[in-house]
Design a protein around this motif. Structure first.
Motif, PDB file in Angstrom:
ATOM      1  N   VAL A  71     -44.819  34.102  -7.872  1.00  0.00           N
ATOM      2  CA  VAL A  71     -44.564  35.337  -7.179  1.00  0.00           C
ATOM      3  C   VAL A  71     -43.208  35.631  -7.521  1.00  0.00           C
ATOM      4  N   ALA A  72     -43.077  37.028  -7.909  1.00  0.00           N
ATOM      5  CA  ALA A  72     -42.187  37.727  -8.509  1.00  0.00           C
ATOM      6  C   ALA A  72     -41.569  38.851  -7.775  1.00  0.00           C
ATOM      7  N   GLN A  73     -40.288  39.116  -7.608  1.00  0.00           N
ATOM      8  CA  GLN A  73     -39.683  40.176  -6.877  1.00  0.00           C
ATOM      9  C   GLN A  73     -38.623  40.808  -7.707  1.00  0.00           C
ATOM     10  N   ILE A  74     -38.551  42.123  -7.578  1.00  0.00           N
ATOM     11  CA  ILE A  74     -37.464  42.782  -8.493  1.00  0.00           C
ATOM     12  C   ILE A  74     -36.051  42.588  -7.665  1.00  0.00           C
ATOM     13  N   ASP A  75     -34.746  42.442  -8.764  1.00  0.00           N
ATOM     14  CA  ASP A  75     -33.810  42.275  -8.155  1.00  0.00           C
ATOM     15  C   ASP A  75     -33.382  43.133  -6.933  1.00  0.00           C
ATOM     16  N   SER A  76     -33.792  44.357  -7.099  1.00  0.00           N
ATOM     17  CA  SER A  76     -33.120  45.167  -5.800  1.00  0.00           C
ATOM     18  C   SER A  76     -33.904  45.162  -4.595  1.00  0.00           C
ATOM     19  N   ASN A  77     -34.887  44.265  -4.534  1.00  0.00           N
ATOM     20  CA  ASN A  77     -35.885  44.117  -3.478  1.00  0.00           C
ATOM     21  C   ASN A  77     -35.241  42.864  -2.512  1.00  0.00           C
ATOM     22  N   LEU A  78     -34.022  42.916  -2.068  1.00  0.00           N
ATOM     23  CA  LEU A  78     -33.486  41.630  -1.328  1.00  0.00           C
ATOM     24  C   LEU A  78     -34.464  41.283   0.004  1.00  0.00           C
ATOM     25  N   PRO A  79     -34.942  42.110   0.904  1.00  0.00           N
ATOM     26  CA  PRO A  79     -35.889  41.506   1.700  1.00  0.00           C
ATOM     27  C   PRO A  79     -36.883  41.035   1.230  1.00  0.00           C
ATOM     28  N   ALA A  80     -37.848  41.426   0.283  1.00  0.00           N
ATOM     29  CA  ALA A  80     -38.713  40.703  -0.416  1.00  0.00           C
ATOM     30  C   ALA A  80     -38.294  39.187  -0.800  1.00  0.00           C
ATOM     31  N   GLN A  81     -37.251  39.072  -1.355  1.00  0.00           N
ATOM     32  CA  GLN A  81     -36.941  37.953  -2.023  1.00  0.00           C
ATOM     33  C   GLN A  81     -36.704  36.821  -0.769  1.00  0.00           C
ATOM     34  N   LYS A  82     -35.951  37.190   0.073  1.00  0.00           N
ATOM     35  CA  LYS A  82     -35.898  36.504   1.358  1.00  0.00           C
ATOM     36  C   LYS A  82     -37.180  35.939   1.890  1.00  0.00           C
ATOM     37  N   PHE A  83     -38.071  36.937   2.093  1.00  0.00           N
ATOM     38  CA  PHE A  83     -39.355  36.532   2.717  1.00  0.00           C
ATOM     39  C   PHE A  83     -39.823  35.586   1.534  1.00  0.00           C
ATOM     40  N   TRP A  84     -40.020  35.760   0.595  1.00  0.00           N
ATOM     41  CA  TRP A  84     -40.971  34.898  -0.373  1.00  0.00           C
ATOM     42  C   TRP A  84     -40.263  33.355  -0.367  1.00  0.00           C
ATOM     43  N   ARG A  85     -38.855  33.304  -0.457  1.00  0.00           N
ATOM     44  CA  ARG A  85     -38.166  31.965  -0.569  1.00  0.00           C
ATOM     45  C   ARG A  85     -38.344  31.337   0.862  1.00  0.00           C
ATOM     46  N   LYS A  86     -38.368  31.888   1.825  1.00  0.00           N
ATOM     47  CA  LYS A  86     -38.653  31.380   3.219  1.00  0.00           C
ATOM     48  C   LYS A  86     -39.884  30.881   3.175  1.00  0.00           C
ATOM     49  N   THR A  87     -40.829  31.890   2.789  1.00  0.00           N
ATOM     50  CA  THR A  87     -42.172  31.632   3.181  1.00  0.00           C
ATOM     51  C   THR A  87     -42.601  30.541   2.221  1.00  0.00           C
ATOM     52  N   ILE A  88     -42.507  30.598   0.709  1.00  0.00           N
ATOM     53  CA  ILE A  88     -42.880  29.616   0.098  1.00  0.00           C
ATOM     54  C   ILE A  88     -42.046  28.350   0.248  1.00  0.00           C
ATOM     55  N   GLY A  89     -40.934  28.275   0.871  1.00  0.00           N
ATOM     56  CA  GLY A  89     -40.250  26.904   0.967  1.00  0.00           C
ATOM     57  C   GLY A  89     -40.945  26.437   2.130  1.00  0.00           C
ATOM     58  N   ARG A  90     -41.487  27.024   3.238  1.00  0.00           N
ATOM     59  CA  ARG A  90     -42.126  26.525   4.309  1.00  0.00           C
ATOM     60  C   ARG A  90     -43.427  26.093   3.939  1.00  0.00           C
ATOM     61  N   TYR A  91     -44.067  26.711   3.093  1.00  0.00           N
ATOM     62  CA  TYR A  91     -45.462  26.281   2.611  1.00  0.00           C
ATOM     63  C   TYR A  91     -45.211  24.886   1.739  1.00  0.00           C
ATOM     64  N   THR A  92     -44.589  25.005   1.043  1.00  0.00           N
ATOM     65  CA  THR A  92     -44.085  23.747  -0.014  1.00  0.00           C
ATOM     66  C   THR A  92     -43.254  22.781   0.247  1.00  0.00           C
ATOM     67  N   ASN A  93     -42.623  22.815   1.409  1.00  0.00           N
ATOM     68  CA  ASN A  93     -41.850  21.863   1.957  1.00  0.00           C
ATOM     69  C   ASN A  93     -40.422  21.912   0.688  1.00  0.00           C
ATOM     70  N   ASN A  94     -40.270  23.196   0.337  1.00  0.00           N
ATOM     71  CA  ASN A  94     -39.359  23.615  -0.480  1.00  0.00           C
ATOM     72  C   ASN A  94     -39.440  22.614  -1.938  1.00  0.00           C
ATOM     73  N   ASN A  95     -40.724  22.531  -2.114  1.00  0.00           N
ATOM     74  CA  ASN A  95     -41.166  22.230  -3.601  1.00  0.00           C
ATOM     75  C   ASN A  95     -41.543  23.162  -4.221  1.00  0.00           C
ATOM     76  N   PHE A  96     -40.624  24.119  -4.802  1.00  0.00           N
ATOM     77  CA  PHE A  96     -40.907  25.120  -5.625  1.00  0.00           C
ATOM     78  C   PHE A  96     -39.640  25.218  -6.684  1.00  0.00           C
ATOM     79  N   GLN A  97     -40.196  25.982  -8.002  1.00  0.00           N
ATOM     80  CA  GLN A  97     -38.692  26.188  -8.708  1.00  0.00           C
ATOM     81  C   GLN A  97     -38.828  27.880  -8.584  1.00  0.00           C
TER      82      GLN A  97
END
Length: 116
Positions: A71-97
């Motif tokens: 799941v990739a985000q562009i550097d300038s899209n900070l809201p998307a980065q925040k959303f995906w880090r939080k969502t993927i973190g919750r889904y994987t119990n922070n088991n992602f790179q």
């Protein structure tokens, strides 16, 4: 247009109480033995953001498509980065790179579904 005609591409409309609220485009990359998935586009209308709609849809897709995800985000899209880090973190119990690739200007989260 290819998302409605080509194998390995999966378009989804997001609806909330029957009303169109966004869309998602998922792309398969790889073979049946080693399938990878990427989120090509993920859009939730502002009216439906911060209500759990995006997370619900993301979890549904991760549960539906088992394998390695990018799941990739562009550097300038900070809201998307925040959303995906939080969502993927919750889904994987922070088991992602989180990585970067030369051909992409922004963070990419990598994780595997179906192994819980």
């Amino acid at each position: 247009m290819n998302y409605w005609t080509e194998d390995g591409r999966h378009p989804y409309f997001i609806r909330v109480e029957g009303v169109l609220a966004g869309f998602v485009l998922i792309r398969e990359i790889g073979t049946a033995e080693s399938m990878n998935y990427s989120v090509a586009e993920f859009f939730v209308m502002k009216k439906y953001r911060n209500q759990g709609v995006g997370q619900y849809v993301a979890f549904y897709l991760f549960n539906t498509f088992k394998g390695k995800w990018e799941v990739a985000q562009i550097d300038s899209n900070l809201p998307a980065q925040k959303f995906w880090r939080k969502t993927i973190g919750r889904y994987t119990n922070n088991n992602f790179q989180e990585i970067r690739k030369d051909e992409w200007e922004g963070p990419i989260q990598i994780f595997t579904t179906g192994i819980r």
